[in-house]
Design an enzyme around this catalytic site. Sequence first.
Site, short mmCIF file in Angstrom:
data_model
loop_
_atom_site.label_atom_id
_atom_site.label_comp_id
_atom_site.label_asym_id
_atom_site.label_seq_id
_atom_site.Cartn_x
_atom_site.Cartn_y
_atom_site.Cartn_z
N LYS A 114 0.82 -1.21 0.00
CA LYS A 114 0.00 0.00 0.00
C LYS A 114 0.85 1.26 0.00
CE LYS A 114 -4.43 -1.83 1.31
NZ LYS A 114 -5.61 -1.87 2.16
N LYS A 194 -5.33 -11.76 -5.09
CA LYS A 194 -6.58 -11.95 -4.35
C LYS A 194 -7.66 -10.99 -4.83
CE LYS A 194 -6.60 -8.84 -0.44
NZ LYS A 194 -7.49 -8.52 0.63
N LYS A 197 -11.61 -5.32 -2.95
CA LYS A 197 -12.61 -4.31 -3.28
C LYS A 197 -11.98 -3.03 -3.77
CE LYS A 197 -13.82 -4.15 1.61
NZ LYS A 197 -12.74 -3.46 2.30
P1 ATP Z 1 -9.02 -3.78 0.38
O1 ATP Z 1 -9.10 -4.14 -1.04
O2 ATP Z 1 -9.58 -2.43 0.72
O3 ATP Z 1 -7.68 -4.07 1.01
P2 ATP Z 1 -10.32 -6.19 1.10
O4 ATP Z 1 -11.22 -6.53 0.00
O5 ATP Z 1 -9.04 -6.94 1.28
O6 ATP Z 1 -10.06 -4.67 1.11
P3 ATP Z 1 -10.90 -5.94 3.93
O7 ATP Z 1 -11.88 -4.98 4.46
O8 ATP Z 1 -9.49 -5.55 4.08
O9 ATP Z 1 -11.20 -6.29 2.40
O10 ATP Z 1 -11.15 -7.35 4.54
C1 ATP Z 1 -12.30 -7.76 5.24
C2 ATP Z 1 -12.18 -9.23 5.53
O11 ATP Z 1 -12.32 -9.98 4.32
C3 ATP Z 1 -10.82 -9.64 6.12
O12 ATP Z 1 -11.02 -10.63 7.10
C4 ATP Z 1 -10.09 -10.21 4.94
O13 ATP Z 1 -9.13 -11.16 5.33
C5 ATP Z 1 -11.22 -10.85 4.16
N1 ATP Z 1 -10.90 -10.90 2.73
C6 ATP Z 1 -10.61 -9.85 1.93
N2 ATP Z 1 -10.38 -10.24 0.68
C7 ATP Z 1 -10.50 -11.60 0.69
C8 ATP Z 1 -10.36 -12.60 -0.31
N3 ATP Z 1 -10.06 -12.29 -1.57
N4 ATP Z 1 -10.56 -13.88 0.04
C9 ATP Z 1 -10.87 -14.22 1.31
N5 ATP Z 1 -11.01 -13.33 2.29
C10 ATP Z 1 -10.83 -12.02 2.01
#
Ligand code: ATP
Length: 320
Positions: A114, A194, A197
């Site tokens: 990041k 991965k 969002k």
């Molecule tokens: P960002 O893209 O803003 O980093 P994110 O999509 O990774 O966000 P977070 O809010 O950081 O989402 O994560 C919320 C929860 O969802 C956390 O427990 C994270 O581990 C889980 N999570 C996020 N992306 C994944 C994924 N691709 N597969 C499984 N779990 C996920």
Amino acid sequence: MSDRPRVFSGIQPSGDLHIGNLIGALDNWVKMQDTYETFYCVVDLHAMSVPYDPAEFERSRLNTAKVVLAVGVDPKRSLFYLQSQVPQHAELAWILGTIAGIGQLERMTQYKEKSDRSGQNLGLLSYPVLMAADILIHRVNAVPVGDDQTQHLELTRDLVVRFNGRFGELFPLPERITPELGARVMSLQNPMVKMSKTDPDPDSYISLTEDPESSRRKIMGAVTDSDRKVRYDWDEKPGISNLLELMSFSSGRPIPELESEFGDAGYGPFKKAVADAVVERLAPIRGRFKRTEDAEVARLMQKAALDARTRAEATMRLVR
Ligand code: ATP
Ligand code: LTN
């Protein structure tokens, strides 16, 4: 206060919640309400560590809370609130910061990624210390998260050992809870990264509230390989393996059963079946989301914050 074991988890209001968030984390948040005392947060302070639009931000945190409720987090059974409305999180983060090592923070994968993308700021570096404070403020035993949070949870555990060693046993050592399948859902456009969002390509993720036609189109367009076999093999066939996990989660059917049914069926019919299963799994979430009023969510968040402050203050008195 209940004598059940406690859990905490948080989600950032940084964009549309997607099926990776559901499979990796939110599905466990909902299930754990049956056996644990549950504390959940929209971690809005965390989301401020990367650039954001202030007006959009306000909408986004309420919207995120609304999706979490639609998924099945029940305000009668869980203490679910906005992190910034409970100032004890930030106070405990400061105290933990005084025993956290800068070297360990600089080695965090998420910090490196990041800060390359968004530029460096102190919030991005101390992000995992605030996350540790979230977890410790309710002295929880377990944390349901996706695979990507492993390193952050290790840091939390290191801080617990250090804090308890220096000042006396106050915090339990929290366990990470990840699902056996789907702890790391991959992007539909690139199965080597991965699903996220904050991915600029919306075709890479399935939002929990998007319309069925859009979900279908994205799944039909998911990047796979040029072979025709539907086989669960992350090394050779990451795109297909990702779709198999999505389908297994959505339909409740084991992967070997799906492999025997679709092994030779070709990718078209397989993707269509994945799309059907996903659309069906998400339909009730989308329905509940649409029926919930914004004003009701705002009211629930205000009320929960009052309870959460009382609970958090009890821990802070011991810490101080
Ligand atoms: P960002 O893209 O803003 O980093 P994110 O999509 O990774 O966000 P977070 O809010 O950081 O989402 O994560 C919320 C929860 O969802 C956390 O427990 C994270 O581990 C889980 N999570 C996020 N992306 C994944 C994924 N691709 N597969 C499984 N779990 C996920
Ligand atoms: N860093 C987490 C979000 C988060 C969190 C937490 C998760 C902030 N505080 C406490 C579990 C427990 C992420 O998902 N990116």
